[in-house]
Design a protein around this motif. Structure first.
Motif, PDB file in Angstrom:
ATOM      1  N   ASP B 104       0.827  -1.200   0.000  1.00  0.00           N
ATOM      2  CA  ASP B 104       0.000   0.000   0.000  1.00  0.00           C
ATOM      3  C   ASP B 104       0.859   1.246   0.000  1.00  0.00           C
ATOM      4  OD1 ASP B 104      -2.585  -1.060   0.217  1.00  0.00           O
ATOM      5  OD2 ASP B 104      -2.291  -1.454   2.359  1.00  0.00           O
ATOM      6  N   LYS B 106       0.123   5.167   1.227  1.00  0.00           N
ATOM      7  CA  LYS B 106      -0.909   5.975   1.888  1.00  0.00           C
ATOM      8  C   LYS B 106      -0.429   7.409   1.995  1.00  0.00           C
ATOM      9  CE  LYS B 106      -1.692   2.048   4.923  1.00  0.00           C
ATOM     10  NZ  LYS B 106      -0.381   1.375   4.738  1.00  0.00           N
ATOM     11  N   MET B 120      -5.412   6.259  -0.427  1.00  0.00           N
ATOM     12  CA  MET B 120      -4.589   5.058  -0.603  1.00  0.00           C
ATOM     13  C   MET B 120      -4.572   4.658  -2.062  1.00  0.00           C
ATOM     14  SD  MET B 120      -5.655   2.813   2.685  1.00  0.00           S
ATOM     15  CE  MET B 120      -4.713   1.407   2.118  1.00  0.00           C
ATOM     16  N   ASN B 121      -3.531   3.934  -2.451  1.00  0.00           N
ATOM     17  CA  ASN B 121      -3.468   3.474  -3.839  1.00  0.00           C
ATOM     18  C   ASN B 121      -4.590   2.490  -4.139  1.00  0.00           C
ATOM     19  OD1 ASN B 121      -2.133   1.638  -2.074  1.00  0.00           O
ATOM     20  ND2 ASN B 121      -1.268   0.593  -3.828  1.00  0.00           N
ATOM     21  N   ASP B 122      -4.930   2.358  -5.413  1.00  0.00           N
ATOM     22  CA  ASP B 122      -5.941   1.383  -5.822  1.00  0.00           C
ATOM     23  C   ASP B 122      -5.415  -0.002  -5.512  1.00  0.00           C
ATOM     24  OD1 ASP B 122      -7.175   3.574  -6.952  1.00  0.00           O
ATOM     25  OD2 ASP B 122      -6.100   3.293  -8.846  1.00  0.00           O
ATOM     26  N   LYS B 123      -6.291  -0.993  -5.707  1.00  0.00           N
ATOM     27  CA  LYS B 123      -5.841  -2.357  -5.394  1.00  0.00           C
ATOM     28  C   LYS B 123      -4.886  -2.830  -6.497  1.00  0.00           C
ATOM     29  CE  LYS B 123     -10.030  -4.587  -7.178  1.00  0.00           C
ATOM     30  NZ  LYS B 123     -11.015  -5.620  -6.941  1.00  0.00           N
TER      31      LYS B 123
END
Lengths: 394, 257
Positions: B104, B106, B120-123
């Motif tokens: 991740d 953040k 947060m970053n995408d999955k």
């Protein structure tokens, strides 16, 4: 972390378990010669369908299982709602397993020109089921839009008359408008209860009620709402779903964005299981479906055109009405934070996210944006964001 | 007051023992498959290092990806809140945090030690430690050296792919075209910095920003990120443990057990 105890009104069970009964009801209606219309969007006025003597059922897919079937025909990068709906239609006729029993029962699908993915998918859908596309003006403000939409609704009225062999009269339309407004007023009463400090119904339960809104027949839904409101009004506000303490630090959340059709409750489940309380949904499975009434004193077709064109959907441009609506709802329902919920590849709502975030930030209301699909692969990631959001609001 | 924070991350598990608000011991170890064992061993090692007996510990607080599976912890708290508390303890003037971990990234906006917004970053692994790990492998460079190698470059190669898998094949194709190792390394790190910078601007962080998480140990990333953002970043001497530190402090602040 306290686990949310579901509210337990008898009517809720009835609503949640109504699926099979409704299928039987539709089968009976068909035997008696009634036509069944499937719709996929709020822009299609129920009143015209009912006035023609047909029944309707909404066909929006919220389940993941039909998605991979649709991907045999459609690109992967369109939203799961469309893929699920289309997959259910294909699955219904061409394989042993039925994803959704409604699809096999409809005599006609009434679609609408909203987003690009939808309107192109309807072209393919026509190969499986008779599909009529209602055109919408893309710029909703001003008399020209209402005039254009009115013309489209008149054409649609003709289509319904042709399908059913019944004439749609002014009297019949007026009757249906009054009836649909009654449903809308009942929903307003139910939503008013959620403005309480300790709402008698959880957001998750409410979403399940709203999902059934277009599955149940109009009369059954209305009846269920009346009993549900009675049950909820009689319950002491501070004794619902456990003790008062359990509610004390529960941040009040609004979900805003894409619809959550039946089967799609991942995000509200995470929110309420991790300490939040959803008090209002600004979406097609929420306020957008009932907020404005149809003017009962006007020419019915004009009144319908005026009411329906006002639905604040992201396919419209500009869609400032939605922003104003979100801010108004946030105040009315005293929300602590907004979860902006969008489906993956839903360009309309995903692009509009920026405007929603800016408007909420300027109003000092915290917002968390979640973009997801119907799979369970991101449950932990969403859980972390929701945990952090709840900690931020507490 | 003796409090322990455990940050059960996707790649590494960190334990920090705090006595009266001061760090007495810490332990960092790979998480491996079993989140719970890593947490238990990290916790015990931290106690041994500080010479503290288990029965004297007032509370154990978990954070990180595996936070809910650390059954012996008294309470779990999200990484967002934990890093914020940890960083605020070290740098009270901070109003923004960049945390790049194993899977991740953040970005947190902070005001008076409280989270006001986060992203947060995408999955997807683009811009995370995982991205570095995979691309370092494609470059055949130990991950620890990727940053220093990048700093030698005079002409970073252009890496356009955001997807970890495609970036890996982009590296292979650059190698085939005869690019220098350091230039490819610099290109990779530049692509992470760009990605993270977009998120930083979305949250609106402008100054007094701390950079934490395992990836912050990589000097190259810090330099490229600072260049991209045009600010200087605070990096704590041990940037990997701010989450565990924050979790321990969270316990102290809540007095929960």
């Amino acid at each position: 972390m306290t686990h949310f105890e579901a509210t337990c009104f008898e009517t809720l069970d009835y609503i949640k378990n109504s699926y099979s009964a409704r299928i039987c009801q539709l089968e009976e209606e068909k035997k008696a010669g009634k036509k069944i219309v499937g719709t996929l969007c709020l822009f299609v006025p129920d009143e015209i369908i009912f006035a023609a003597g047909a029944d309707r059922v909404i066909l929006c897919g919220g389940k993941n299982d039909a998605v991979s079937i649709a991907e045999q025909y459609l690109p992967r990068n369109i939203c799961p709602l469309i893929k699920s709906s289309f997959g259910s239609i294909v699955n219904n006729g061409y394989s042993g397993v039925k994803s959704c029993s409604h699809f096999g029962l409809v005599d006609m699908v009434v679609a609408e020109n909203t987003c690009d993915s939808k309107k192109k998918t309807y072209e393919l859908m026509g190969d499986y089921v008779p599909t009529y596309v209602l055109d919408l003006p893309q710029k909703p403000e001003g008399p020209a839009a209402v005039k254009y939409f009115l013309e489209e609704l008149n054409k649609f009225k003709g289509i319904m008359e042709e399908l059913t062999g019944n004439k749609v009269t002014v009297e019949q339309l007026k009757k249906e408008i009054i009836s649909s407004n009654e449903t809308r007023k009942l929903l307003h009463r139910l939503y008013d209860l959620r403005k309480r400090e300790y709402p008698p119904i959880s957001g998750l339960d409410m979403i399940k009620v709203m999902q059934k809104q277009y599955v149940l027949s109009a009369e059954d839904f209305k009846e269920a709402l009346r009993t549900l409101i009675n049950e909820a009004e009689q319950t002491r506000a501070d004794s619902i779903a456990g003790s008062k303490d359990e509610f004390t630090h529960r941040p009040r959340i609004m979900i805003s964005g894409c619809p959550m059709p039946g089967g799609s409750t991942k995000v509200p489940e995470i929110i309420e299981n991790r300490g939040g309380l959803i008090v209002v949904e600004e979406s097609c499975t929420g306020t957008r479906s009932f907020w404005d009434l149809v003017d009962e004193n006007k020419d019915p077709m004009t009144a319908l055109a005026e009411r329906y064109i006002k639905i604040p959907c992201s396919c419209m441009t500009p869609n400032d009405r939605r922003i104003d609506n979100i801010l108004e709802l946030a105040r009315e329902f005293k929300v602590d934070g907004v979860v902006n919920y969008t489906l993956q590849f839903c360009h309309g709502y995903n692009i509009e996210r920026y405007k929603v975030q800016q408007a909420l930030k300027n109003a000092g209301i915290p917002v968390l944006s979640i973009e997801t699909d119907y799979s369970d692969s991101d449950v932990e990631q969403i859980g972390l964001r929701v945990d952090a959001f709840m900690e931020m609001l507490s | 007051m003796i409090s322990v924070g455990i940050d059960s991350g996707s790649a590494t598990t960190k334990a920090v023992l705090v006595i009266d608000g001061r760090i007495a011991a810490n332990n960092i170890r790979p998480t491996g498959f079993d989140f719970l064992s890593a947490a238990k061993n990290g916790y015990e090692d931290a106690l041994t290092n500080a010479g503290i007996d288990k029965k004297d510990v007032n509370g154990i607080y978990a954070t990180g990806y595996g936070r809910n599976s650390i059954k012996f912890a008294d309470k779990a708290v999200s990484e967002i809140t934990a890093h914020t508390m940890g960083v605020y303890h070290l740098y009270p003037a901070v109003n923004g945090i960049i945390d790049i971990g194993g899977q991740d990234s953040k970005i947190i906006s902070v005001s008076d030690g409280k989270v006001t917004d986060f992203l947060m970053n995408d999955k997807c692994a683009a811009g995370t430690g995982k991205f570095l790990e995979y691309t370092a492998k494609a470059l055949e460079v130990p991950i620890e050296e990727l940053g220093s190698l990048a700093l030698v470059s005079k002409e970073p190669a252009s890496i356009t792919s955001m997807c970890t898998v495609f970036a890996e094949s982009e590296v292979i194709s650059l190698r085939a075209r005869g690019f220098k190792k350091e230039d490819i390394a610099a290109g990779l790190i530049e692509s992470i910095a760009r990605r993270v910078a977009v998120m930083v601007r979305q949250v609106g962080l402008k100054q007094n920003v701390a950079f934490v998480g395992g990836v912050a140990k990589n000097a190259g990333i810090k330099v490229f990120l600072e260049k991209e953002l045009n600010i200087s970043l605070y990096v704590p001497p041990e940037p990997q443990i701010t989450g565990a530190l924050g979790a321990a402090l969270y316990g102290v602040s809540k007095k929960v057990k």
